[in-house]
Design an enzyme around this catalytic site. Structure first.
Site, PDB file in Angstrom:
ATOM      1  N   LYS A   1      -3.202  -4.994 -33.251  1.00 19.08           N
ATOM      2  CA  LYS A   1      -3.485  -6.335 -33.781  1.00 19.08           C
ATOM      3  C   LYS A   1      -4.519  -7.076 -32.929  1.00 19.08           C
ATOM      4  O   LYS A   1      -5.370  -7.793 -33.462  1.00 19.08           O
ATOM      5  CB  LYS A   1      -2.196  -7.161 -33.852  1.00 19.08           C
ATOM      6  CG  LYS A   1      -1.054  -6.495 -34.592  1.00 19.08           C
ATOM      7  CD  LYS A   1      -1.340  -6.225 -36.054  1.00 19.08           C
ATOM      8  CE  LYS A   1      -0.065  -5.821 -36.784  1.00 19.08           C
ATOM      9  NZ  LYS A   1      -0.279  -5.406 -38.155  1.00 19.08           N
TER      10      LYS A   1
ATOM     11  N   LYS B   1       4.115  -3.268 -48.059  1.00 22.22           N
ATOM     12  CA  LYS B   1       2.754  -2.750 -47.875  1.00 22.22           C
ATOM     13  C   LYS B   1       2.749  -1.244 -47.583  1.00 22.22           C
ATOM     14  O   LYS B   1       2.017  -0.482 -48.222  1.00 22.22           O
ATOM     15  CB  LYS B   1       2.059  -3.511 -46.735  1.00 22.22           C
ATOM     16  CG  LYS B   1       0.576  -3.214 -46.612  1.00 22.22           C
ATOM     17  CD  LYS B   1      -0.187  -4.382 -46.036  1.00 22.22           C
ATOM     18  CE  LYS B   1       0.231  -4.714 -44.636  1.00 22.22           C
ATOM     19  NZ  LYS B   1      -0.687  -4.200 -43.622  1.00 22.22           N
TER      20      LYS B   1
ATOM     21  N   ARG C   1       6.366  -8.894 -31.232  1.00 20.11           N
ATOM     22  CA  ARG C   1       5.197  -9.703 -30.909  1.00 20.11           C
ATOM     23  C   ARG C   1       5.649 -11.128 -30.597  1.00 20.11           C
ATOM     24  O   ARG C   1       6.531 -11.672 -31.252  1.00 20.11           O
ATOM     25  CB  ARG C   1       4.211  -9.751 -32.082  1.00 20.11           C
ATOM     26  CG  ARG C   1       3.352  -8.520 -32.245  1.00 20.11           C
ATOM     27  CD  ARG C   1       2.327  -8.707 -33.357  1.00 20.11           C
ATOM     28  NE  ARG C   1       2.960  -8.860 -34.670  1.00 20.11           N
ATOM     29  CZ  ARG C   1       3.068  -9.993 -35.335  1.00 20.11           C
ATOM     30  NH1 ARG C   1       2.608 -11.119 -34.812  1.00 20.11           N
ATOM     31  NH2 ARG C   1       3.625 -10.027 -36.529  1.00 20.11           N
TER      32      ARG C   1
ATOM     33  N   ARG D   1      10.987   0.419 -34.456  1.00 19.33           N
ATOM     34  CA  ARG D   1       9.733   1.030 -34.927  1.00 19.33           C
ATOM     35  C   ARG D   1       9.739   2.546 -34.852  1.00 19.33           C
ATOM     36  O   ARG D   1      10.420   3.147 -34.018  1.00 19.33           O
ATOM     37  CB  ARG D   1       8.566   0.515 -34.069  1.00 19.33           C
ATOM     38  CG  ARG D   1       8.354  -0.989 -34.134  1.00 19.33           C
ATOM     39  CD  ARG D   1       7.614  -1.377 -35.384  1.00 19.33           C
ATOM     40  NE  ARG D   1       7.516  -2.828 -35.554  1.00 19.33           N
ATOM     41  CZ  ARG D   1       6.602  -3.419 -36.323  1.00 19.33           C
ATOM     42  NH1 ARG D   1       5.706  -2.686 -36.962  1.00 19.33           N
ATOM     43  NH2 ARG D   1       6.587  -4.727 -36.459  1.00 19.33           N
TER      44      ARG D   1
ATOM     45  N   SER E   1       4.516  -9.731 -44.404  1.00 24.97           N
ATOM     46  CA  SER E   1       5.581  -8.830 -43.975  1.00 24.97           C
ATOM     47  C   SER E   1       6.720  -8.835 -44.982  1.00 24.97           C
ATOM     48  O   SER E   1       6.946  -9.821 -45.683  1.00 24.97           O
ATOM     49  CB  SER E   1       6.107  -9.247 -42.597  1.00 24.97           C
ATOM     50  OG  SER E   1       6.628 -10.557 -42.655  1.00 24.97           O
TER      51      SER E   1
ATOM     52  N   TYR F   1       6.266  -4.184 -25.334  1.00 22.88           N
ATOM     53  CA  TYR F   1       6.425  -3.940 -26.766  1.00 22.88           C
ATOM     54  C   TYR F   1       5.072  -3.704 -27.437  1.00 22.88           C
ATOM     55  O   TYR F   1       4.062  -4.327 -27.085  1.00 22.88           O
ATOM     56  CB  TYR F   1       7.147  -5.114 -27.440  1.00 22.88           C
ATOM     57  CG  TYR F   1       7.074  -5.039 -28.940  1.00 22.88           C
ATOM     58  CD1 TYR F   1       7.891  -4.157 -29.643  1.00 22.88           C
ATOM     59  CD2 TYR F   1       6.141  -5.762 -29.657  1.00 22.88           C
ATOM     60  CE1 TYR F   1       7.791  -4.034 -31.011  1.00 22.88           C
ATOM     61  CE2 TYR F   1       6.029  -5.652 -31.028  1.00 22.88           C
ATOM     62  CZ  TYR F   1       6.856  -4.787 -31.702  1.00 22.88           C
ATOM     63  OH  TYR F   1       6.735  -4.652 -33.050  1.00 22.88           O
ATOM     64  N   GLY F   2       5.061  -2.871 -28.475  1.00 23.08           N
ATOM     65  CA  GLY F   2       3.834  -2.403 -29.112  1.00 23.08           C
ATOM     66  C   GLY F   2       2.810  -3.458 -29.456  1.00 23.08           C
ATOM     67  O   GLY F   2       1.652  -3.363 -29.068  1.00 23.08           O
TER      68      GLY F   2
ATOM     69  N   HIS G   1      -6.058  -7.278 -42.627  1.00 24.41           N
ATOM     70  CA  HIS G   1      -4.692  -6.760 -42.547  1.00 24.41           C
ATOM     71  C   HIS G   1      -4.342  -6.140 -43.902  1.00 24.41           C
ATOM     72  O   HIS G   1      -3.571  -6.689 -44.670  1.00 24.41           O
ATOM     73  CB  HIS G   1      -3.765  -7.917 -42.191  1.00 24.41           C
ATOM     74  CG  HIS G   1      -2.369  -7.512 -41.835  1.00 24.41           C
ATOM     75  ND1 HIS G   1      -1.280  -8.314 -42.075  1.00 24.41           N
ATOM     76  CD2 HIS G   1      -1.878  -6.390 -41.250  1.00 24.41           C
ATOM     77  CE1 HIS G   1      -0.189  -7.713 -41.665  1.00 24.41           C
ATOM     78  NE2 HIS G   1      -0.521  -6.540 -41.158  1.00 24.41           N
TER      79      HIS G   1
ATOM     80  N   ASP H   1      -2.116  -0.334 -42.802  1.00 23.20           N
ATOM     81  CA  ASP H   1      -1.993  -1.623 -42.119  1.00 23.20           C
ATOM     82  C   ASP H   1      -3.301  -2.384 -41.947  1.00 23.20           C
ATOM     83  O   ASP H   1      -3.319  -3.596 -42.103  1.00 23.20           O
ATOM     84  CB  ASP H   1      -1.358  -1.406 -40.741  1.00 23.20           C
ATOM     85  CG  ASP H   1      -0.866  -2.700 -40.122  1.00 23.20           C
ATOM     86  OD1 ASP H   1      -0.286  -3.537 -40.850  1.00 23.20           O
ATOM     87  OD2 ASP H   1      -1.046  -2.891 -38.906  1.00 23.20           O
TER      88      ASP H   1
ATOM     89  N   CYS I   1       6.993  -7.265 -47.757  1.00 26.70           N
ATOM     90  CA  CYS I   1       6.587  -7.261 -49.167  1.00 26.70           C
ATOM     91  C   CYS I   1       6.152  -5.877 -49.647  1.00 26.70           C
ATOM     92  O   CYS I   1       5.547  -5.749 -50.704  1.00 26.70           O
ATOM     93  CB  CYS I   1       5.471  -8.273 -49.396  1.00 26.70           C
ATOM     94  SG  CYS I   1       6.008  -9.993 -49.227  1.00 26.70           S
TER      95      CYS I   1
ATOM     96  N   ASN J   1      13.523  -5.149 -35.790  1.00 22.90           N
ATOM     97  CA  ASN J   1      12.098  -4.864 -35.610  1.00 22.90           C
ATOM     98  C   ASN J   1      11.872  -3.513 -34.932  1.00 22.90           C
ATOM     99  O   ASN J   1      10.827  -3.278 -34.344  1.00 22.90           O
ATOM    100  CB  ASN J   1      11.423  -5.980 -34.796  1.00 22.90           C
ATOM    101  CG  ASN J   1       9.906  -5.905 -34.854  1.00 22.90           C
ATOM    102  OD1 ASN J   1       9.320  -5.659 -35.907  1.00 22.90           O
ATOM    103  ND2 ASN J   1       9.258  -6.099 -33.712  1.00 22.90           N
TER     104      ASN J   1
END
Length: 654
Positions: A270, A316, A111, A433, A312, A261-262, A290, A337, A314, A431
């Site tokens: 997002k 989730k 992103r 995925r 991020s 990119y996603g 989020h 998410d 941490c 990053n």
């Protein structure tokens, strides 16, 4: 007009049904005269008028070679997959079941927050009034005039030589009162395949538009009209120098340019599900957050649903797929998410996961940290920028113990023969995925697609706090809980550089995803208590990452042992007495309240301590952050909560 491009569109197309011998041709007015484009798949005539106009406006603007109306079918997915394989965009992973690998241009891997904007007439609608000379980090604003100029540089003719794929999609279960619909236009079939995993891509969306349901308009281009003037790397189309991601919340419009990119191209994620949806939520009285959604069931069969927000890195996704170590406990996943939450007629906070898949960070995911995720992505998945083993499998950093070191790896940059411990650089991009269907998750909850949603009874915030912050804190009430979210942060120690703690603020874990002024966002949260019928969930803060002051090792084992904290939270939801002691920063577990049986030695005294000097410094830092970053838009209630907690901290006796 819509992003500066509003056309009074007259559509000329063939009438009648489409069969295999018929080619529809759509003619639209364009500045230089009419522009005709064939429909290479689907029937344009049967689309609702609002969708036709939206598509036609952007056909005239982007000048694609054809229109491809997607239906989300298996046959369609196979056709597009085969095409991407033949072009070198995807490589089949022969060791796995219907899984593929994509390698992007190394300039298009994440992103791009610096190129992401909310576009409104007034700046104050989008971002807080920050202190003079301070760079705001809670979103970026662009004026309508500037956005119109920037888009006019990029979008005209941007799809020349490419198909315009038309994706009707639903965020959330089809037919749910909590769901919202969108239509995305894109010129990259990798995006189609990924959106098919991450959203409900379905022609049923046309029926909803036909009866007048509002839809979010999403326009995406990689910015590489053909013939290409820029050499493609890995045959990955992008235009990194011109990336721009714009959101027009007033018009329910997203326009993204330059990246495949996603996070920049899967506009349902997002862009729609957080930035646009948070604005919709403010207007309509709900929450777009989020947050993961999970269920926790105790040995007696009592189930609680919990939403949790972490910055991020941490844990989730790991928490959403937690495997309990306590006997008889069960965790099930609804989402990892994003949570959309709305109070129902009985005042209960109902939540859905608007997504249909997981778009997870690959490095660090393994059979120890998240065995459930590993099981989930074994089939029907798209991997991006990971390493590929010589036998057709996948590899990334963190998988060393699950990998045969004698098997070579081709890195995300295409370097062949890379081996663990020998190769230079990393096998996978940090990053990188995995994109896989949520339905494949072995602990997915049977109600994960329930149109009514599940009832949330606790909201958890958490960050990576190496010092000073106890394992778990219960807020003193709703307003104090909102302060917990507003003050959410993570710290990374930088002792080698003698800089002390580096603090990353991520209020509500929404820092990069706010769709409107964060001060107004806090007011919206606070306002939820104004309705006496609302059954507000309890709010907690957790910290799995506190380090021993002496050894520097983690005080808490984490992972599956976190069920012990969730057990305490569930009992607090039930109002069980005798479980808490009051501290300056909230309610802490009373001695003996946490089930530590079988855990071994844990320094609970240090883990639950509230050091006065640390918290005095922390409260001053929090006050400074909120004053600088939210400024005059900071709600008085939050400022008062900061003041009151600071007074309590000053009264700590050690």
């Amino acid at each position: 007009g819509k992003g500066g491009y509003s056309l009074r569109t007259r559509l000329d197309s063939q009438s009648g049904p489409v069969d295999k011998n018929t080619v529809q041709v759509i003619t639209v007015p364009a500045p230089e005269g009419s522009y005709a484009v064939p429909v290479v798949k689907g029937d344009f005539n049967i689309l609702p008028q609002a969708a036709k106009i939206f598509i036609a406006e952007h056909v005239a603007l982007c000048k694609p070679r054809g229109i491809y109306i997607c239906d989300g079918s298996e046959e369609e997915a196979q056709e597009l997959t085969d095409k991407l394989v033949s072009r070198g965009n995807l490589e089949k992973l022969h060791k796995m079941d219907n899984c593929y690998l994509a390698r992007t241009d190394p300039a298009d891997v994440a992103r791009v927050e610096s190129k992401t904007f909310i576009v409104t007439e007034e700046r104050s609608e989008s971002v807080p009034d920050v202190a003079e000379g301070v760079k705001g980090i809670l979103g970026q604003w662009m004026s309508t005039d500037d956005a119109t100029k920037e888009l006019a540089i990029r979008f005209p003719g941007c799809m020349a030589g490419r198909n315009m794929y038309v994706l009707p999609f639903c965020m959330g279960p089809l037919g749910s009162p909590l769901s919202r619909i969108g239509v995305q236009l894109t010129d990259f079939s990798y995006v189609v395949l990924s959106m098919r995993v991450m959203t409900r891509l379905s022609p049923r969306v046309w029926d909803s538009i036909r009866v007048g349901e509002e839809f979010v308009k999403c326009v995406h281009s990689v910015g590489c009209p053909r013939p290409e003037t820029r050499k493609l790397v890995n045959n990955w189309p992008c235009n990194p120098e011109q990336i721009l991601v714009t959101h027009f919340p007033d018009e329910r419009l997203i326009m993204s340019y330059g990246s495949g990119y996603g996070g920049n191209s899967l506009l349902g994620k997002k862009c729609f599900a957080l930035r646009i949806a948070s604005r919709l939520a403010k207007e309509e009285g709900w929450l777009a957050e989020h947050m993961l959604i999970m269920s926790v069931t105790n040995p007696a069969g009592e189930e609680k649903f919990i939403a949790a927000a972490f910055p991020s890195a941490c844990g989730k996704t790991n928490m959403a797929m937690l495997q309990p170590t306590l006997p008889g406990w069960k965790v099930q996943c609804i989402g990892d998410d994003i949570a959309w939450m709305r109070f129902d007629s009985e005042g209960r906070l109902r939540a859905i996961n608007p997504e249909a898949g997981f778009f997870g960070v690959a490095p660090g995911t393994n059979t120890k940290t998240n065995p459930v995720a590993v099981q989930t992505y074994q089939r029907n998945s798209i991997f991006t920028n990971v390493g590929m083993t010589d036998d057709g499998g996948i590899f990334w950093e963190g998988m060393e113990k699950d990998h045969d070191p004698s098997v070579g790896v081709t890195t995300w940059l295409g370097q062949q023969g890379w081996k663990v411990g020998e190769g230079e650089g990393k096998a996978a991009h940090p990053n990188s995925r995995f994109c896989c269907p949520a339905s494949q998750c072995p602990i997915i909850h049977p109600k994960w697609q329930d149109p009514e949603g599940v009832v949330i009874e606790a909201i958890i915030f958490g960050g990576r706090r190496p010092r000073g912050v106890p394992l778990v804190i219960e807020s003193l009430g709703w307003e104090h809980g909102v302060l917990m979210g507003a003050a959410l942060k993570s710290e990374a120690t930088a002792a080698a550089e003698h800089r002390g703690n580096t603090i990353m603020h991520d209020p509500m874990a929404m820092r990069p995803f706010m769709g409107y002024n964060f001060g107004h966002y806090l007011e919206h949260w606070l306002g939820l208590q104004d309705n006496p019928d609302n059954k507000l969930p309890k709010i907690f803060h957790v910290n799995w990452f506190r380090l021993d002051d002496n050894s520097g090792k983690f005080l808490w084992p984490g992972f599956g042992e976190n069920i012990r904290v969730l057990d305490w939270i569930c009992r607090r939801i039930n109002g069980e007495e005798g479980l808490t002691v009051e501290s300056a920063i909230g309610l802490l577990p009373a001695p003996g309240a946490l089930d530590l049986q079988g855990l071994g030695a844990v320094d609970m005294e240090q883990l639950m301590s509230v050091p006065k000097d640390y918290w005095q410094e922390d409260m001053e830092e929090t006050r400074h952050f909120l004053q600088q970053q939210v400024g005059r838009d900071l709600p008085a209630v939050i400022a008062q909560q900061v003041h009151e907690q600071s007074l309590r901290v000053n009264q700590i006796t050690e």
